[in-house]
Every structure is written in C-alpha cells, then in structure tokens.
Design an enzyme around this catalytic site. Structure first.
Site, PDB file in Angstrom:
ATOM      1  N   LYS A 126       0.849  -0.998   0.002  1.00  0.00           N
ATOM      2  CA  LYS A 126       0.115  -0.044   0.014  1.00  0.00           C
ATOM      3  C   LYS A 126       0.849   1.188  -0.032  1.00  0.00           C
ATOM      4  O   LYS A 126       2.138   1.069  -0.078  1.00  0.00           O
ATOM      5  CB  LYS A 126      -1.021   0.024   1.021  1.00  0.00           C
ATOM      6  CG  LYS A 126      -2.505   0.541   1.242  1.00  0.00           C
ATOM      7  CD  LYS A 126      -3.327  -0.029   0.593  1.00  0.00           C
ATOM      8  CE  LYS A 126      -4.492   0.951   0.553  1.00  0.00           C
ATOM      9  NZ  LYS A 126      -4.886   0.054  -0.217  1.00  0.00           N
ATOM     10  N   VAL A 152     -18.376   3.568  -4.073  1.00  0.00           N
ATOM     11  CA  VAL A 152     -18.670   2.308  -3.390  1.00  0.00           C
ATOM     12  C   VAL A 152     -20.316   1.557  -2.279  1.00  0.00           C
ATOM     13  O   VAL A 152     -20.873   1.563  -3.416  1.00  0.00           O
ATOM     14  CB  VAL A 152     -17.865   1.665  -2.130  1.00  0.00           C
ATOM     15  CG1 VAL A 152     -18.153  -0.536  -2.090  1.00  0.00           C
ATOM     16  CG2 VAL A 152     -16.500   1.411  -2.819  1.00  0.00           C
TER      17      VAL A 152
HETATM   18  P1  NAD Z   1     -15.504   7.328  -1.138  1.00  0.00           P
HETATM   19  O1  NAD Z   1     -14.234   8.546  -0.466  1.00  0.00           O
HETATM   20  O2  NAD Z   1     -15.803   7.472  -2.484  1.00  0.00           O
HETATM   21  O3  NAD Z   1     -16.356   7.067  -0.179  1.00  0.00           O
HETATM   22  C1  NAD Z   1     -16.431   7.221   1.136  1.00  0.00           C
HETATM   23  C2  NAD Z   1     -17.992   8.070   1.460  1.00  0.00           C
HETATM   24  O4  NAD Z   1     -17.653   8.340   2.841  1.00  0.00           O
HETATM   25  C3  NAD Z   1     -17.989   9.801   1.125  1.00  0.00           C
HETATM   26  O5  NAD Z   1     -19.356   9.801   0.764  1.00  0.00           O
HETATM   27  C4  NAD Z   1     -17.921  10.455   2.737  1.00  0.00           C
HETATM   28  O6  NAD Z   1     -18.356  12.415   2.793  1.00  0.00           O
HETATM   29  C5  NAD Z   1     -18.391  10.051   3.696  1.00  0.00           C
HETATM   30  N1  NAD Z   1     -17.991   9.431   4.551  1.00  0.00           N
HETATM   31  C6  NAD Z   1     -16.753  10.087   5.243  1.00  0.00           C
HETATM   32  N2  NAD Z   1     -17.161  10.036   6.921  1.00  0.00           N
HETATM   33  C7  NAD Z   1     -18.182   9.716   7.077  1.00  0.00           C
HETATM   34  C8  NAD Z   1     -19.118   9.583   8.354  1.00  0.00           C
HETATM   35  N3  NAD Z   1     -18.101   9.651   9.649  1.00  0.00           N
HETATM   36  N4  NAD Z   1     -19.930   9.526   8.421  1.00  0.00           N
HETATM   37  C9  NAD Z   1     -20.503   8.711   7.284  1.00  0.00           C
HETATM   38  N5  NAD Z   1     -20.128   8.615   5.893  1.00  0.00           N
HETATM   39  C10 NAD Z   1     -18.774   9.442   5.990  1.00  0.00           C
HETATM   40  O7  NAD Z   1     -14.638   6.390  -0.690  1.00  0.00           O
HETATM   41  P2  NAD Z   1     -15.393   4.795  -1.799  1.00  0.00           P
HETATM   42  O8  NAD Z   1     -13.823   4.398  -2.007  1.00  0.00           O
HETATM   43  O9  NAD Z   1     -16.567   4.819  -1.500  1.00  0.00           O
HETATM   44  O10 NAD Z   1     -14.803   3.860  -0.188  1.00  0.00           O
HETATM   45  C11 NAD Z   1     -15.282   3.980   0.674  1.00  0.00           C
HETATM   46  C12 NAD Z   1     -14.591   3.034   1.893  1.00  0.00           C
HETATM   47  O11 NAD Z   1     -14.461   1.310   1.117  1.00  0.00           O
HETATM   48  C13 NAD Z   1     -12.921   2.918   2.190  1.00  0.00           C
HETATM   49  O12 NAD Z   1     -12.664   3.042   3.574  1.00  0.00           O
HETATM   50  C14 NAD Z   1     -11.724   2.363   1.093  1.00  0.00           C
HETATM   51  O13 NAD Z   1     -10.553   2.351   1.601  1.00  0.00           O
HETATM   52  C15 NAD Z   1     -12.561   0.472   1.519  1.00  0.00           C
HETATM   53  N6  NAD Z   1     -12.317   0.645  -0.153  1.00  0.00           N
HETATM   54  C16 NAD Z   1     -12.767   0.760  -1.073  1.00  0.00           C
HETATM   55  C17 NAD Z   1     -12.173   0.245  -2.060  1.00  0.00           C
HETATM   56  C18 NAD Z   1     -12.443   0.756  -4.149  1.00  0.00           C
HETATM   57  O14 NAD Z   1     -12.903  -0.156  -4.658  1.00  0.00           O
HETATM   58  N7  NAD Z   1     -13.346   2.600  -3.577  1.00  0.00           N
HETATM   59  C19 NAD Z   1     -12.043  -0.697  -2.439  1.00  0.00           C
HETATM   60  C20 NAD Z   1     -12.119  -1.364  -1.490  1.00  0.00           C
HETATM   61  C21 NAD Z   1     -12.209  -0.564   0.306  1.00  0.00           C
END
Ligand code: NAD
Length: 370
Positions: A80, A183
């Site tokens: 990472k 996601v």
């Molecule tokens: P993203 O940044 O697009 O979405 C995260 C969302 O969470 C945003 O809309 C943000 O406003 C919201 N958020 C932040 N803090 C918050 C809180 N305290 N309460 C409620 N909402 C809150 O990120 P993503 O790509 O959707 O990823 C989300 C999670 O999934 C992360 O932990 C990421 O590491 C994990 N993940 C993502 C992927 C991927 O393919 N994008 C793959 C594996 C894991």
C-alpha cells in the site's frame, strides 16, 4: 516504537519513504509480504496529522492487502502507499508522475492502484513513469474499481444473511449503509434492486439525499447510523467504526461493509462483536472486488471474468464463517487463519498441527487510522 520495530512486529518486508522537493510529494510505500506475488495495493492521499499516523496507516493497510489477496486466491502479495498532504492543494500531473518514478524504482515489487482521494486520472499520470500501475482508464484498463467492490460487498452481505438466517434473499430487509461515496452508492443500487430497504448517512448531505431520491432511502444523522434497528449495518465510509463505544450500541445482527480496517482494535473488538452474537463479515474478505478487478487488469482485462470472480466472495465469506464456527473463534481471526494458511503452504511451512497461527502478535495497540 520506531519504523523498524513496527515493521518487525507486523512482519513487513520493506518500507520506502519518498520525497520530492519540487512537487512537495511526501509518500510512504509499504511492502508487507510478497510470498504469493508482487505487492499490489492502492495509494491513499490524506492530510495526516503527522508522519507516525501515516506510517501506522500504511503498515496496517498493506498488511491487510496481503491477507485480502491471499483469501481471494490471487497470486499477489500485499502493499500500500500513502501520500501525505492536502489533495486539493497538491494534486497535479507532475506530482503524480514524481510518485510514479518512485514506484518504478522498485522494479515491480509494488504495483499501485486507486484508493481514497486518488482517481483514475491520477493513475494515468503515474502510468507515464511506470508500468507498475493498475486501475487505469479503459480501453485496456479496468477503470474505477468501486462498482466491482460494491458487487463483492453485496455478495458478502448475501452470504452473511444466508449464514445467519439460512436464506440469502435480501428482499424486505433493512440495511443501514454508512457512507454514500463511490462504493456506498453502487452498493445502495444493488441492494435496492434486490428489494432491500435502505437507511443511509453521509457527512456529505447531498450524497445521502441522492440515495433518498434515487432509491427511497431513509436518511439519518452520521452519529445515528450504527445504532439504527436494521438487519445489516454496512460501514462504507472510513475505518475504526467498530470500537468499544459503538459496538454496544449496534442494533443489527450482521455487520458487513466495504470500509477498510473497521475494527479499531482487531483482537478485542472482534471478540466484543462475537460476544454480542453479531456476525461480522471481515472487511478485507468482502471488499476484495476492487483488488480482484485490478488483478485482472494485469493479465488483460475482462469485465465479465472480473465480475464472475468477484461473485465468488459469496463462497469465500461462507468458508470463513464456517471455519470460525467450527473453531469457536472470531470471524476476523478465522479469515486471518485462512489467509495465513495459504501463505504458509506456499512457503512450505504449513503443518496441519499448527493451524492456529498467532495472527495478532500483541498488535491490539495499533489502532486503525481510518
Ligand atoms: P469515497 O471517498 O468515495 O466515499 C466515502 C464516503 O463516506 C464519502 O461520501 C464521505 O463523505 C463519507 N463519509 C466520510 N466520513 C463519514 C462518516 N463519519 N459518516 C458517514 N459518512 C462518511 O470512498 P469509497 O471508494 O467509497 O471507499 C469507502 C471505503 O471502502 C474506504 O474505507 C475504502 O478504503 C474502502 N474500499 C474501497 C474500495 C474501492 O474500490 N473504492 C475497495 C476496497 C475498500
């Protein structure tokens, strides 16, 4: 504890600090384990409080990638990268090309991809300096991994419901989704199409309101979502949301979501969920779709194959639950054991009499950054 001591406790092979004065790039690349193949893992761009917070985050995230790739059956190791700083101030083509040069210097030991605050466009800039990059735009690239990650989480939720109720249908179930980002919103669509009722929260009210408009979701406050009465609580925002404060307040029999590092204290919080009878689908088992997607890109991308491999998360999740039930251990310990068993088999070290590997090594003090 210094960086070398942390590496030794957590079993890392290599940690690389990167600095470019001209673009103000400050990044840390962590390679956890390359037994199964080159270390693949996303790059996160975050305004960390300090270097220690960034280091602990990248060490935890990279170790998680080793386990994730292993459980998903991929020929990849875990790595990472984190970039330290304000994304909106620092982001530029030159900045990401500089980062690409550092990745290139590792000669393929680390392959990067998107993570929080890093886009497909940023990956395209990195690709001008190195071939060790995935998650590029199509044609040729796999593009945004979020829809496939959501697909895997969806199948992880179905497996959890099947394990708990002996019926995998989500029709009529109440599912609380925390975070309606890349996601979360794709997951909301899949759940809605399956007939589930949605409850959502996001610090960005517009994102939550969109789910209300598109899928009839009920919007609640961000500090409410984990305690609403639901069939499944699905954390899809940031890590550390399962902790000593939130776990006693959870009102769902299942926790299954996309966010990385959901357990603030892996050992103790995993036990607390088990003691409460809450079935926890380990984050890295069910959010592996994005990794499966970028792994497909390395051998010639096919959306169809990537989706069919991602759907196997259903069986993998059930296998982890069955192992946990058989051994009377937490589901997160069970997934770590499944992951380490494969790595140890490849190393030729596995002994059938020694399958309760010490997966925690006193690491409970290393808290999830996010
Ligand atoms: P993203 O940044 O697009 O979405 C995260 C969302 O969470 C945003 O809309 C943000 O406003 C919201 N958020 C932040 N803090 C918050 C809180 N305290 N309460 C409620 N909402 C809150 O990120 P993503 O790509 O959707 O990823 C989300 C999670 O999934 C992360 O932990 C990421 O590491 C994990 N993940 C993502 C992927 C991927 O393919 N994008 C793959 C594996 C894991």
């Amino acid at each position: 504890m210094g960086a070398m001591d942390l590496m030794s406790v957590m079993g890392h092979e290599q940690v690389v600090y990167c600095h470019d004065k001209e673009t103000q790039l400050k990044a840390i690349i962590a390679i956890h384990d390359t037994t199964l193949g080159p270390a693949l893992g996303g790059c996160r761009f975050w305004n960390y409080r300090d270097e220690t917070e960034a280091l602990i985050d990248v060490l935890r995230l990279s170790r998680g990638m080793t386990y994730k790739a292993s459980v998903a059956g991929l020929k990849l190791g875990g790595g990472k990268a984190v970039i330290i700083g304000n994304p909106s101030r620092l982001r530029s083509e030159k900045f990401f090309r500089s980062f690409g040069s550092f990745i290139n210097s590792l000669n393929g030991r680390y392959i990067t991809a998107e993570d929080v605050n890093v886009t497909v466009e940023d990956m395209n800039h990195i690709a001008k300096e190195t071939k060790y990059v995935s998650g590029l735009s199509s044609p040729g690239g796999s593009g945004d991994p979020s829809p496939i990650t959501a697909l895997g989480v969806f199948y992880g939720i179905k497996a959890s419901v099947e394990f708990k109720t002996h019926n995998a249908s989500l029709r009529g179930l109440n599912i609380a989704v925390q975070g309606c980002g890349a996601v979360g919103r794709n997951l909301c669509k899949l759940l809605h199409d399956e007939g589930a009722r949605l409850i959502v929260a996001d610090i960005n009210k517009t994102s939550a309101d969109l789910m209300a408009k598109e899928f009839g979701a009920k919007v609640v406050a961000v500090d409410e979502i984990h305690r609403v009465q639901a069939d499944v609580y699905s954390p899809c925002a940031l890590g550390g949301v399962l902790n000593e404060k939130t776990i006693p307040e959870i009102n769902s029999p299942i926790v299954a979501g996309a966010a990385n590092n959901q357990l603030l204290d892996e050992y103790n919080d995993g036990l607390k969920l088990k003691d409460r009878g809450i079935l926890y689908a380990p984050d890295y088992v069910i959010n592996a779709g994005g990794l499966i997607n970028v792994a497909h890109e390395l051998s010639g991308y096919s959306d169809e194959l990537s989706r069919s491999d991602t759907k196997r998360i259903y069986q993998t999740t059930l296998k982890v639950f069955e192992h946990a039930a058989k051994e009377n251990i937490t589901t997160n310990q069970a997934s770590d054991e499944v992951a380490l068993k494969r790595i140890h088999e490849v190393k030729g070290l596995y002994s059938a009499n020694n399958h309760h590997l010490n997966t925690y090594n006193n690491q409970s003090w290393i808290k999830a950054g996010r």
